[in-house]
Design a protein around this motif. Structure first.
Motif: not given
Length: 270
Positions: A122-147
């Motif tokens: 993936l290009s830098y811009s595509a990888a950035s968009a996918v990583i942000k959309s796929l993972l950022l929300g999950k990480i920011l919402c963690l209240l317990e250790p990540a699975s």
């Protein structure tokens, strides 16, 4: 033919039971960080109407795949090749249409295996968009250790796309006003296991303009322990930030340790 998931499975096996929960983490009720259409810009419907037909056709195919509970075959990777046919705005729109932020964590290993197998990468811009959309929300919402599934996804994609991970994932996490222990633990793992020294230095520079917290101090400790090659300019910026943050850490043992580490680093310089 079954898809080769060895890279993600190896990362899953690297986290013994107990270090990270294998259950779904508790999530806060908060807005997911989905791509947003700029004010005054074209509407989502207009952007969708202007998409090439092959990109439109990929949406139901990928959605069906993401909802599939069985094993994915080798051809599953081909479905995601459309990401290399999109510009940055189209990738963001596609991620929003696919609701990547809502991808179940048990699906992440299969999805990441497909993304890692793409050729070309993936290009830098595509990888950035996918990583942000796929993972950022999950990480920011963690209240317990990540699975283990989430940890494996974060580490595998960050290893493959470190620059995108630094800017699309680590930076917004560091900028969170209430940076938590769980988020800091994930970043520390990336610093120790995934990022090359020059990317750790990039993350170190990000801390110069951010208000520190106890969780932030643990991240900075991890960065300093990674044996950064810090030049005089960056070290001066760090010391200035260190001094400016002192009033809120009068009783902090982590801060006191950082002062000692900084003094030791200074005396070791030629």
């Amino acid at each position: 033919m079954k898809m080769d998931m060895s890279s993600v499975e190896e990362r899953l096996g690297a986290y013994p039971h107990g270090s990270f929960t294998s259950e779904e983490p508790v999530l806060m009720e908060r807005e997911c960080d989905l791509p947003k259409v700029e004010s005054g810009g074209p509407s989502t419907s207009n952007l969708w109407d202007n998409l090439p037909e092959n990109i439109k056709a990929s949406v139901p195919q990928i959605k069906e795949l993401l909802g599939c509970q069985s094993e994915w075959d080798q051809g599953s990777t081909d479905v995601f090749k459309v990401l290399n046919e999109c510009d940055s705005a189209q990738v963001e729109l596609l991620c929003g249409m696919l609701n990547l932020a809502d991808t179940p964590e048990e699906t992440l290993p299969k999805l990441c295996s497909c993304l890692l197998a793409l050729s070309p990468e993936l290009s830098y811009s595509a990888a950035s968009a996918v990583i942000k959309s796929l993972l950022l929300g999950k990480i920011l919402c963690l209240l317990e250790p990540a699975s283990r599934c989430l940890v494996a996804a974060v580490t595998s994609l960050s290893s493959q796309y470190p620059r995108a991970a630094c800017h699309a994932l680590i930076r917004p996490i560091l900028q969170e006003e209430n940076l938590g222990t769980q988020q800091a633990e994930l970043i520390n793992r990336l610093i120790g296991d995934c990022l090359e020294p020059h990317y750790n230095l990039l993350v170190f520079q990000m801390t110069f303009t951010i208000v520190w917290s106890e969780s932030m101090l643990s991240i900075i400790h991890s960065l300093l322990d990674s044996k950064l090659d810090i030049d005089e300019k960056h070290f001066s910026s760090f010391i200035a930030q260190l001094v400016s943050q002192a009033p809120q850490f009068i009783k902090s043992m982590k801060y006191a340790k950082m002062m000692l580490t900084s003094a030791s680093f200074l005396t070791s310089c030629p």
